[in-house]
Every structure is written in structure tokens, then in C-alpha cells.
Write a protein that holds these residues in place. Structure first.
Motif, PDB file in Angstrom:
ATOM      1  N   TYR A 113       1.159  -1.631  -0.188  1.00  0.00           N
ATOM      2  CA  TYR A 113      -0.416  -0.319  -0.297  1.00  0.00           C
ATOM      3  C   TYR A 113       0.794   1.094   0.032  1.00  0.00           C
ATOM      4  N   ASN A 140      -2.819   5.109  -5.578  1.00  0.00           N
ATOM      5  CA  ASN A 140      -3.580   3.751  -4.989  1.00  0.00           C
ATOM      6  C   ASN A 140      -3.878   4.883  -3.673  1.00  0.00           C
ATOM      7  N   GLN A 170      -6.567   7.280  -3.394  1.00  0.00           N
ATOM      8  CA  GLN A 170      -7.921   7.542  -3.686  1.00  0.00           C
ATOM      9  C   GLN A 170      -8.204   6.327  -2.857  1.00  0.00           C
ATOM     10  N   GLN A 171      -7.761   5.702  -1.169  1.00  0.00           N
ATOM     11  CA  GLN A 171      -8.059   4.785  -1.137  1.00  0.00           C
ATOM     12  C   GLN A 171      -7.538   4.649  -0.228  1.00  0.00           C
ATOM     13  N   GLU A 202      -9.420   0.800   4.092  1.00  0.00           N
ATOM     14  CA  GLU A 202     -10.145   0.202   2.639  1.00  0.00           C
ATOM     15  C   GLU A 202      -9.317  -0.784   2.593  1.00  0.00           C
ATOM     16  N   TYR A 203      -8.108  -0.682   2.164  1.00  0.00           N
ATOM     17  CA  TYR A 203      -7.293  -1.408   1.194  1.00  0.00           C
ATOM     18  C   TYR A 203      -7.245  -2.760   2.066  1.00  0.00           C
ATOM     19  N   TRP A 213      -9.996  -4.817   1.834  1.00  0.00           N
ATOM     20  CA  TRP A 213     -10.747  -5.613   0.941  1.00  0.00           C
ATOM     21  C   TRP A 213      -9.692  -6.746   0.733  1.00  0.00           C
ATOM     22  N   LYS A 238      -6.439  -2.615  -3.990  1.00  0.00           N
ATOM     23  CA  LYS A 238      -6.455  -1.596  -4.374  1.00  0.00           C
ATOM     24  C   LYS A 238      -8.068  -0.858  -4.901  1.00  0.00           C
ATOM     25  N   ASP A 239      -8.450   0.261  -5.050  1.00  0.00           N
ATOM     26  CA  ASP A 239      -9.536   0.991  -5.445  1.00  0.00           C
ATOM     27  C   ASP A 239      -9.187   0.428  -7.008  1.00  0.00           C
TER      28      ASP A 239
END
Length: 165
Positions: A30, A36, A39-40, A44-45, A48, A99-100
Motif C-alpha cells: 500500500y 492508490n 484514492q483509498q 479500506e485497502y 479488501w 486497490k481502488d
């Protein structure tokens, strides 16, 4: 409701599941992707990543659910070889897929296809070949050497003695 979702999601940082590879692996991935990060969030990462391994409401079968199928009927030596290959492949895929949507190369369609390929490879030797081929494709995708559009049913049915539904 949003506060509950936020609490549940931030729990991923402090209560990392034992069934998922080390959180530090994914935090490093990350932190290396500035696009990324814009965006995120890291929470969040990582959420996921956990969903990739454990599944969730929209995709009940996670990577960990594939283990019994992939390792079934293998010799102890094959099982050890495939488990290591599967673990390494899982990290490669999860780090990118989490990732987003606008930033990732690996999408959910590919996950579904690769899961289908591994399940369709009934012969143990073919299963090993399938994992090796998928690993090569993932590495080439991430290196920009293989276009995502080339990841399709025909690619695998032409290279492996399998039938995809």
C-alpha cells in the motif's frame, strides 16, 4: 450506520486475522503505491485484502476457501509444493486486487476465472501447471508485459487440458 462500518473497518488494523498473511506485507505494498493512496485509505485497502482471503457478502468464496479444493488428492510432496505456490500467488493477487477499482490491474472477473481454472484442473499435475501459469500471468500483468484483456477463458483452455463452464 456509517460509524458502525467505520469501527468494523478500523478493527482490521488491530485485529488482523490469523488466516491472512502478515499485515506488514500488504501495508508495504500500500505504501509503495502513491496513486492508490490518493484514492483509498490504508484501512479500506486492508479490508479488501481480508475480503480477498475470507470472502464477504458479495463473494462468499475467498482465497482460503480454495485451499481444500486445490490441495485435495495431492501427494504430501505435491501438497507442500502447491501450498507454497498458492500462498505466494495469493499475496501477489491480493496486494493488487485490494486497490481502488480505478488503480488496480487485477479485477474480480480475473479472480473468478482463476478460481474456475484451479477447480477445473482435476488432475493434480494439471493443477500444479495451472497455478504456475496463473502465477506467471499475474507477474506479467503486474510488470505491464501482459494486457488485462488477454486474461480470458481461451487463454487457459488452450494451454491446459481443462474445460471451463
Amino acid at each position: 450506520m456509517l460509524m458502525l462500518a467505520g469501527c468494523a473497518s478500523s478493527r482490521v488494523l488491530s485485529e488482523w486475522p490469523e488466516t491472512v498473511p502478515e499485515q506488514s506485507i500488504f501495508l508495504q505494498a500500500y505504501q509503495q503505491d502513491l496513486d492508490n493512496q490518493a484514492q483509498q485509505s490504508d484501512v479500506e485497502y486492508l479490508t479488501w485484502v481480508v475480503r480477498f482471503y475470507e470472502g464477504w457478502e458479495m463473494m462468499a468464496t475467498g482465497w482460503n476457501d480454495m485451499t481444500p479444493v486445490v490441495l485435495s488428492d495431492l501427494s504430501p510432496q505435491q501438497s507442500e509444493q502447491v501450498a507454497e505456490m498458492r500462498d505466494n500467488l495469493g499475496v501477489l493477487i491480493a496486494a493488487e486486487w485490494a486497490k481502488d477499482n480505478d488503480e488496480r490491474i487485477i479485477d474480480t472477473r480475473m479472480l473468478s476465472l482463476w478460481g474456475g481454472v484451479m477447480v477445473a484442473a482435476l488432475d493434480p499435475e494439471v493443477r500444479i501447471d495451472a497455478i504456475a501459469l496463473i502465477t506467471d500471468d499475474v507477474e506479467r500483468l503486474l510488470a505491464g508485459e501482459l494486457a488485462p484483456a488477454r486474461i480470458n477463458d481461451a487463454r487457459y483452455t488452450e494451454r491446459l487440458p481443462i474445460v471451463l463452464d
